[in-house]
Design a protein around this motif. Structure first.
Motif, mmCIF file in Angstrom:
data_model
loop_
_atom_site.group_PDB
_atom_site.id
_atom_site.type_symbol
_atom_site.label_atom_id
_atom_site.label_comp_id
_atom_site.label_asym_id
_atom_site.label_seq_id
_atom_site.Cartn_x
_atom_site.Cartn_y
_atom_site.Cartn_z
ATOM 1 N N GLU A 1 5.325 15.067 -1.614
ATOM 2 C CA GLU A 1 5.091 14.190 -2.763
ATOM 3 C C GLU A 1 4.117 13.059 -2.441
ATOM 4 O OE1 GLU A 1 8.953 12.879 -3.929
ATOM 5 O OE2 GLU A 1 9.688 14.906 -4.321
ATOM 6 N N GLY A 2 3.563 13.076 -1.228
ATOM 7 C CA GLY A 2 2.579 12.073 -0.840
ATOM 8 C C GLY A 2 3.166 10.805 -0.261
ATOM 9 N N ILE A 3 4.429 10.841 0.123
ATOM 10 C CA ILE A 3 5.105 9.668 0.674
ATOM 11 C C ILE A 3 5.188 9.798 2.193
ATOM 12 C CG2 ILE A 3 7.262 8.340 0.670
ATOM 13 C CD1 ILE A 3 7.769 9.496 -2.156
ATOM 14 N N ASN B 1 0.786 -1.232 0.000
ATOM 15 C CA ASN B 1 0.000 0.000 0.000
ATOM 16 C C ASN B 1 0.819 1.284 0.000
ATOM 17 O OD1 ASN B 1 -2.505 -1.420 0.187
ATOM 18 N ND2 ASN B 1 -2.078 -1.770 2.360
ATOM 19 N N GLU B 2 2.028 1.253 0.558
ATOM 20 C CA GLU B 2 2.764 2.497 0.689
ATOM 21 C C GLU B 2 4.268 2.271 0.836
ATOM 22 O OE1 GLU B 2 1.429 4.513 4.223
ATOM 23 O OE2 GLU B 2 2.554 3.174 5.548
ATOM 24 N N GLU C 1 14.606 16.961 3.524
ATOM 25 C CA GLU C 1 14.331 15.836 2.623
ATOM 26 C C GLU C 1 13.019 15.158 2.983
ATOM 27 O OE1 GLU C 1 15.801 15.171 -0.027
ATOM 28 O OE2 GLU C 1 17.877 15.844 0.086
ATOM 29 N N LEU C 2 12.753 14.992 4.267
ATOM 30 C CA LEU C 2 11.508 14.353 4.705
ATOM 31 C C LEU C 2 10.305 15.226 4.351
ATOM 32 C CD1 LEU C 2 12.437 12.862 8.204
ATOM 33 C CD2 LEU C 2 12.258 11.659 6.024
ATOM 34 N N LYS D 1 4.264 20.085 11.377
ATOM 35 C CA LYS D 1 3.066 20.759 10.869
ATOM 36 C C LYS D 1 2.733 20.308 9.446
ATOM 37 C CE LYS D 1 3.633 25.025 13.546
ATOM 38 N NZ LYS D 1 3.981 26.471 13.469
ATOM 39 N N LEU D 2 3.767 19.986 8.672
ATOM 40 C CA LEU D 2 3.572 19.582 7.279
ATOM 41 C C LEU D 2 3.316 18.083 7.124
ATOM 42 C CD1 LEU D 2 6.287 21.845 5.620
ATOM 43 C CD2 LEU D 2 3.805 22.133 5.527
#
Length: 232
Positions: A166-168, A125-126, A159-160, A203-204
């Motif tokens: 990017e949805g990861i 799934n991920e 980087e994180l 927060k992100l």
């Protein structure tokens, strides 16, 4: 994580030049041990305290021993910064960290952008990228990171954040190598830039998982997840 060979007991004389330490063994001899921790080791240095060393695998290495842990307030504190990545890797593979269970493929040292992220975990799934940091600094009941200014740590947060955009799935995993703390927080007074970056990353959507481990002369094992406060 179990130690492959029996550790050697001694007492800390002093740490110097960041990567060296003089240790008095139980037989009275004095040896030089390699210190993997390049930070200040604030709250981890107590001359005369009990320590354990591991023998070097390479007989040609200049320092025959590696400093593994120190006893403070009657508890062992792990100071070898090379261990947290392995501890995290094993824990994710065997499902010892609740929030990181269910991944079938776990890989270390994966290049992302201009950095290498410590662990990539995947299932059907991920994909999840996990950056691992070693924590040894204590301030009251708080475990704090970092104990010295870390531009590299800030780069990993960036980087994180990009991965999350990017949805990861992106995770900061703090391995706390001491059992005399009960909450995690960034070290605002030591590196305010990193502390602010961690707040922004959270927060992100970058996840924060502080894991306390139990350090003994035989092994280092997962103890429990700690709560965190990014504002204190």
């Amino acid at each position: 994580m179990q130690f492959e060979t029996p550790l050697i007991h001694g007492y800390l004389i002093k740490r110097y030049k960041r990567f060296l330490s003089d240790i008095r063994l139980d037989d009275g001899s004095i040896v030089v041990a390699h210190c993997t921790n390049s930070g200040s080791m604030k709250t981890c240095i107590e001359e005369g305290a009990e320590v354990y060393l591991s023998p070097a695998k390479d007989p040609k290495r200049k320092t025959r021993f590696t400093w593994e842990m120190i006893k403070l307030n009657n508890k062992w504190v792990g100071i070898n910064t090379s261990h947290p990545n392995l501890i995290a890797f094993e824990a994710i593979k065997n499902g010892s960290i609740e929030q990181l269970r269910g991944y079938k493929h776990v890989q270390r040292e994966v290049k992302v952008g201009n950095s290498r992220i410590d662990i990539m975990a995947q299932n059907e799934n991920e994909t999840c990228f996990i950056e691992v940091k070693n924590v040894t600094m204590k301030e009251g009941d708080y475990a704090r990171f970092p104990d010295a200014v870390t531009t590299r740590g800030k780069k990993h947060l960036d980087e994180l954040i990009q991965l999350k955009k990017e949805g990861i799935r992106a995770v900061m995993l703090y391995i706390i190598q001491r059992s005399d703390v009960s909450i995690f927080a960034p070290a605002h007074t030591i590196d305010p830039t990193y502390a602010l970056a961690l707040q922004e990353a959270y927060k992100l959507g970058v996840e924060i998982i502080p894991i306390r481990v139990k350090v003994t002369p035989n092994e280092i094992v997962i103890d429990k997840e700690l709560p965190f406060d990014l504002n204190l």
